[in-house]
Design a protein around this motif. Sequence first.
Motif, short mmCIF file in Angstrom:
data_model
loop_
_atom_site.label_atom_id
_atom_site.label_comp_id
_atom_site.label_asym_id
_atom_site.label_seq_id
_atom_site.Cartn_x
_atom_site.Cartn_y
_atom_site.Cartn_z
N LYS A 12 131.15 -23.24 -25.49
CA LYS A 12 131.46 -22.18 -24.70
C LYS A 12 130.57 -21.10 -24.45
N GLY A 13 129.37 -21.31 -25.25
CA GLY A 13 128.24 -20.33 -25.32
C GLY A 13 128.39 -19.10 -26.00
N ARG A 14 129.26 -19.27 -27.09
CA ARG A 14 129.73 -18.23 -27.95
C ARG A 14 128.79 -18.12 -29.15
N GLU A 15 128.33 -16.90 -29.59
CA GLU A 15 127.75 -16.79 -30.93
C GLU A 15 128.75 -17.12 -31.95
N ILE A 16 128.28 -18.12 -33.02
CA ILE A 16 128.97 -18.29 -34.09
C ILE A 16 128.66 -17.17 -34.98
N HIS A 17 130.06 -16.63 -35.58
CA HIS A 17 129.84 -15.55 -36.46
C HIS A 17 129.55 -16.00 -37.86
N VAL A 18 128.81 -14.78 -38.71
CA VAL A 18 128.27 -15.31 -39.98
C VAL A 18 129.53 -15.95 -40.72
N LYS A 19 130.69 -15.33 -40.81
CA LYS A 19 131.76 -15.70 -41.48
C LYS A 19 132.16 -17.10 -41.16
N SER A 20 132.17 -17.64 -40.12
CA SER A 20 132.48 -18.80 -39.51
C SER A 20 131.67 -19.93 -40.32
N TRP A 21 130.29 -19.62 -40.56
CA TRP A 21 129.35 -20.36 -41.19
C TRP A 21 129.75 -20.52 -42.60
N TYR A 22 130.06 -19.22 -43.32
CA TYR A 22 130.44 -19.22 -44.62
C TYR A 22 131.93 -19.68 -45.10
N TYR A 23 132.65 -19.87 -44.06
CA TYR A 23 133.99 -20.37 -44.46
C TYR A 23 133.64 -22.07 -44.39
N LEU A 24 132.78 -22.50 -43.42
CA LEU A 24 132.33 -24.05 -43.67
C LEU A 24 131.70 -24.17 -44.90
N ALA A 25 130.86 -23.36 -45.24
CA ALA A 25 130.01 -23.46 -46.48
C ALA A 25 130.95 -23.63 -47.76
N THR A 26 131.88 -22.87 -47.95
CA THR A 26 132.86 -22.72 -48.78
C THR A 26 133.66 -24.08 -48.87
N GLY A 27 134.08 -24.35 -47.60
CA GLY A 27 135.11 -25.80 -47.47
C GLY A 27 134.19 -26.88 -47.91
N TYR A 28 132.84 -27.01 -47.43
CA TYR A 28 132.04 -27.94 -47.85
C TYR A 28 131.78 -27.98 -49.41
N ARG A 29 131.68 -26.84 -50.01
CA ARG A 29 131.43 -26.74 -51.66
C ARG A 29 132.72 -27.23 -52.10
N GLN A 30 133.92 -26.92 -51.94
CA GLN A 30 135.04 -27.20 -52.48
C GLN A 30 135.45 -28.63 -52.40
N ASN A 31 134.70 -29.26 -51.29
CA ASN A 31 135.31 -30.74 -50.94
C ASN A 31 133.81 -31.54 -51.45
N SER A 32 133.04 -31.09 -52.27
CA SER A 32 131.94 -31.62 -52.92
C SER A 32 130.88 -32.46 -51.83
N GLN A 33 130.64 -31.69 -50.67
CA GLN A 33 129.85 -32.00 -49.44
C GLN A 33 128.49 -30.74 -49.80
N ILE A 34 127.94 -31.05 -50.64
CA ILE A 34 127.04 -29.99 -51.27
C ILE A 34 125.81 -29.82 -50.23
N HIS A 35 125.38 -30.93 -49.48
CA HIS A 35 124.19 -30.78 -48.68
C HIS A 35 124.67 -30.00 -47.34
N LYS A 36 125.87 -30.29 -46.91
CA LYS A 36 126.53 -29.53 -45.93
C LYS A 36 126.66 -28.10 -46.26
N ALA A 37 127.12 -27.78 -47.26
CA ALA A 37 127.40 -26.52 -47.76
C ALA A 37 126.24 -25.68 -47.95
N VAL A 38 124.87 -26.32 -48.30
CA VAL A 38 123.76 -25.47 -48.50
C VAL A 38 123.37 -25.51 -46.98
N GLU A 39 123.36 -26.34 -46.06
CA GLU A 39 122.73 -25.88 -44.61
C GLU A 39 123.70 -24.79 -43.89
N ALA A 40 125.06 -24.87 -44.33
CA ALA A 40 125.79 -23.93 -43.86
C ALA A 40 125.58 -22.48 -44.26
N MET A 41 125.17 -22.51 -45.58
CA MET A 41 124.84 -21.28 -46.13
C MET A 41 123.57 -20.62 -45.72
#
Length: 349
Positions: free
Chosen positions: A218-247
């Motif tokens: 949609k051309g919308r800027e992704i908010h910092v908290k969106s990335w943080y929620y993803l990072a936290t979700g990845y970390r809690q589901n042991s997808q650490i590489h993705k968590a680091v990239e999101a962080m």
Amino acid sequence: MQKMRDLGLARTTVVYNSMLKLYYKTGNFEKLDSLMHEMEENGITYDRYTYCTRLSAYADASDHEGIDKILTMMEADPNVALDWVIYATVGNGYGKVGLLDKALAMLKKSEEQIKGAKVNSAYNVILTLYGKYGKKDDVLRIWELYKKAVKVLNNGYRNVISSLLKLDDLESAEKIFEEWESQALCYDTRIPNFLIDVYCRNGLLEKAENLVNHEKLKGREIHVKSWYYLATGYRQNSQIHKAVEAMKKVLAAYQTLVKWKPSVESLAACLDYFKDEGDIGGAENFIELLNDKGFIPTDLQDKLLDNVQNGKSNLETLRELYGNSLAGNEETLSGPEGDTSDLIEEKAH
């Protein structure tokens, strides 16, 4: 206030209301009755704000008899219009002391009084309170009335989606999110963020990713908290590489003026990832970014990097610096309008 008394200037309700508000906000509830007694002795009338402030203090003190007393006084006072604000305030007070049946009865009375220029505010407050008391059907019922009565703006969508998510009705929240998308309203990043947050907390990472990608398309800027929620979700589901990239995206987008910060646990998990991967360069870049964004002082950089190089966790090091967590407001579902009491109080004023 005393100077105004001495000069004979303390003659209006608004002057006393200011002091009542001060005593209420500072927890000096015992002074409220004496001040109201002084108003009575000086022939200064109470208004809705006087009553609402005293009512809120009784609610905070879990004094249901006091709430009953103020309601009786308001109903007997010909100078006070018993509108939706008054009944919502009383209902909120009863809810605070655990008298749910009385709270709901007041909300029904509040509904009956919705009219005038503040219809949006009325529906926002009432549906939020129904959500607070676990009444999902009433939230949805009020939502339908709201849409028929006036054009719903972003704050209405924030309130209803937040309320439904707190009631674990993800399906209804998703449908209303689609409604919001179809409206010609200005973009409000908090609205998709409610869903992204809940998706990540519940392990629905594909849904979270799809929504983030949808926002990108949609051309919308992704908010910092969106990335943080993803990072936290990845970390809690042991997808650490993705968590680091999101962080990394969190830190890149982070602005030092915002009050929110990522948790110590999230930052430590990223550093542990670099340690386990033997990626000293990656760790060094990440630590420099933490310093650039003001999360760590320069003199701590070497210690964190040394821990990575020597196979040590950085969790305790970060906790020594910040306590258990950096994060001050990770929870987003407390209500986008803030505390319900404050919102009602604003309308009462």
